[in-house]
Write an enzyme that holds these catalytic residues in place. Structure first.
Site, PDB file in Angstrom:
ATOM      1  N   ILE A   1       1.195  -0.759   0.343  1.00 23.19           N
ATOM      2  CA  ILE A   1       0.187  -0.103   0.567  1.00 23.19           C
ATOM      3  C   ILE A   1       0.852   1.308   0.234  1.00 23.19           C
ATOM      4  CG2 ILE A   1      -1.361   1.228   1.327  1.00 23.19           C
ATOM      5  CD1 ILE A   1      -2.926  -1.325   0.612  1.00 23.19           C
ATOM      6  N   HIS A   2       1.096   2.190  -0.757  1.00 22.71           N
ATOM      7  CA  HIS A   2       1.236   3.405  -1.038  1.00 22.71           C
ATOM      8  C   HIS A   2       1.191   4.096  -1.279  1.00 22.71           C
ATOM      9  CE1 HIS A   2       2.795   2.361  -5.063  1.00 22.71           C
ATOM     10  NE2 HIS A   2       2.755   3.014  -5.593  1.00 22.71           N
ATOM     11  N   ARG A   3      -0.567   4.288  -2.052  1.00 15.36           N
ATOM     12  CA  ARG A   3      -1.123   5.626  -3.048  1.00 15.36           C
ATOM     13  C   ARG A   3      -1.381   6.616  -2.654  1.00 15.36           C
ATOM     14  NH1 ARG A   3      -0.102   5.616  -8.106  1.00 15.36           N
ATOM     15  NH2 ARG A   3       0.084   3.683  -8.581  1.00 15.36           N
TER      16      ARG A   3
END
Ligand code: UD1
Ligand code: UDP
Length: 361
Positions: free
Chosen positions: A206-208
């Site tokens: 997860i990074h957006r």
């Protein structure tokens, strides 16, 4: 001799460039110089890829990482413009849709140097994403548009970008998966080497920005993963942005139920992907790698640029608003698969890109 000046700076760009630069190096009549903007700077977000994928070293390192979008892009723009006057390349090559991509494309087009955009034509049709602005502007600056899919080609034609500028090369990330996938196997990369459970796990990344910078979404995602972790181990190589945002939002305790590890190199990531029963992600690259390795994928976003995988059933989109819906969607994806498709070319995108650039000088 065509001189290519390549601008890269973020993790997925190192992986894409590793596949293309290797081909450029073995193509007569081409030479390449690398600029690393510094957008990603931790050793496991940058150096690891240069080392394990045996990339050529950057000639110029700008050291511009962190800060706001405007500050980062503006500083890169100025620094790259200066280097264009020194290097005088025949073409400037950029990848994907990051701030490093846009800075490179803008700098070259203002100086009158042709721009080659690898991974052109992708659209989410969501202009709230910084990446959507970056990719639209880059495409409209570029003389060479290397598209990964037919959908991407159609998007460009719809925007009036002429067919003479477009080469449907296929996806360089597929090239990378083919090229380095065997190396990952030979090296035994992945869960075993990392001392993690070697099967029966969920792999998550997860990074957006639209997930990490929205505390309600961030909480829903991590509570959803916590629920899944009561039934299956969840391995999370955590992006530095996400770690920081969880701390700021007071949500770091959610990590205690997950197997959280620092970001890993590409070879270990491929190994982790291959061993996973299901992949949960908001990454563009990881969605496709799930498909390359035939692992079902849940994408925690409202939309995706890689629509063909959703249509074929390999991937499903889950807007990350409710922890219960997220957990249910992940558990429902186990042992699913999709139809037989080959949308990303034949693993020779780099060859087509190198051949097209050879004719420039
Ligand atoms: C960027 C790209 C995104 C891409 C992603 C790949 C833009 C607008 N976004 O997002 O499209 O999917 O890279 O991973 O270009 N940080 C570190 N160490 C690092 C790198 C980042 O600590 O090595 C932290 C810093 O606090 C930084 C934050 O992460 O401010 C965000 O980094 P940034 O490069 O701005 O955006 P990404 O979220 O990585
Ligand atoms: N990746 C990696 N190590 C990790 C997480 C991801 O090598 O710990 C690789 C992944 O296999 C893929 C690429 O990084 O090739 C995707 O990058 P990211 O998710 O950061 O960006 P995006 O593709 O969304 O732009």
């Amino acid at each position: 001799m065509t001189h290519i000046l390549t601008v890269i700076g973020a993790r997925p760009q190192f992986i894409k460039a590793a596949a293309v630069s290797r081909q450029v190096a073995r193509t007569s009549g081409l030479r390449e110089t690398l600029i690393h903007t510094g957008q990603h700077y931790d050793a496991n977000m940058s150096d690891v890829f240069f080392d394990e994928l045996e990339m050529i070293k950057p000639t110029h390192h700008l050291g511009i990482g962190g800060g706001s979008h405007g500050a980062m892009t503006g500083q890169m723009l100025e620094a790259i413009e200066n280097l264009l006057h020194i290097e005088r390349p025949d073409v400037l090559m950029v990848y994907g849709d990051t701030n490093s991509t846009l800075a490179g494309a803008l700098a070259a087009s203002k100086v009158g140097i042709p721009v080659a955009h690898v991974e052109a034509g992708l659209r989410s049709f969501n202009k709230n994403m910084p990446e959507e602005i970056n990719r639209i502007l880059t495409d409209h600056c570029a003389e060479f548009l290397f598209t990964p899919t037919t959908t991407a080609t159609r998007n460009l034609l719809r925007e009036g970008l002429g067919v003479s500028r477009i080469v449907e090369s296929g996806d360089v990330m597929y090239d990378a998966a083919v090229l380095f996938g065997q190396l990952a196997k030979t090296k035994g990369a992945g869960a075993n080497r990392l001392g993690l459970p070697s099967s029966g796990y969920v792999l998550a990344t997860i990074h957006r920005q639209e997930n990490t910078d929205n505390p309600a979404r961030l909480a829903a995602i991590f509570k959803g993963l916590e629920k899944v972790a009561t039934e299956w181990p969840v391995i999370l190589p955590i992006h530095p942005r996400t770690r920081k945002k969880l701390e700021t939002a007071g949500l770091s305790s959610a990590l205690s139920k997950l197997i959280t590890i620092d970001p890993v190199g590409y070879l270990d990531m491929v190994g982790l992907e291959r061993g996973a029963d299901i992949i949960v992600t908001d990454s563009g690259g990881v969605q496709k790698e799930a498909f390359f390795h035939k692992v079902p994928c849940v994408t925690l976003r409202d939309e995706t640029e890689w629509v063909e995988l959703v249509e074929a059933g390999w991937n499903r989109l889950v807007p990350p608003d409710s922890d219960t819906c997220i957990a249910e969607a992940i558990l429902a994806a186990f042992e699913t698969s999709g139809s037989n498709i080959e949308p990303y070319g034949d693993g020779n995108a780099a060859e087509k890109i190198a051949a097209a650039l050879k004719v420039i000088s």
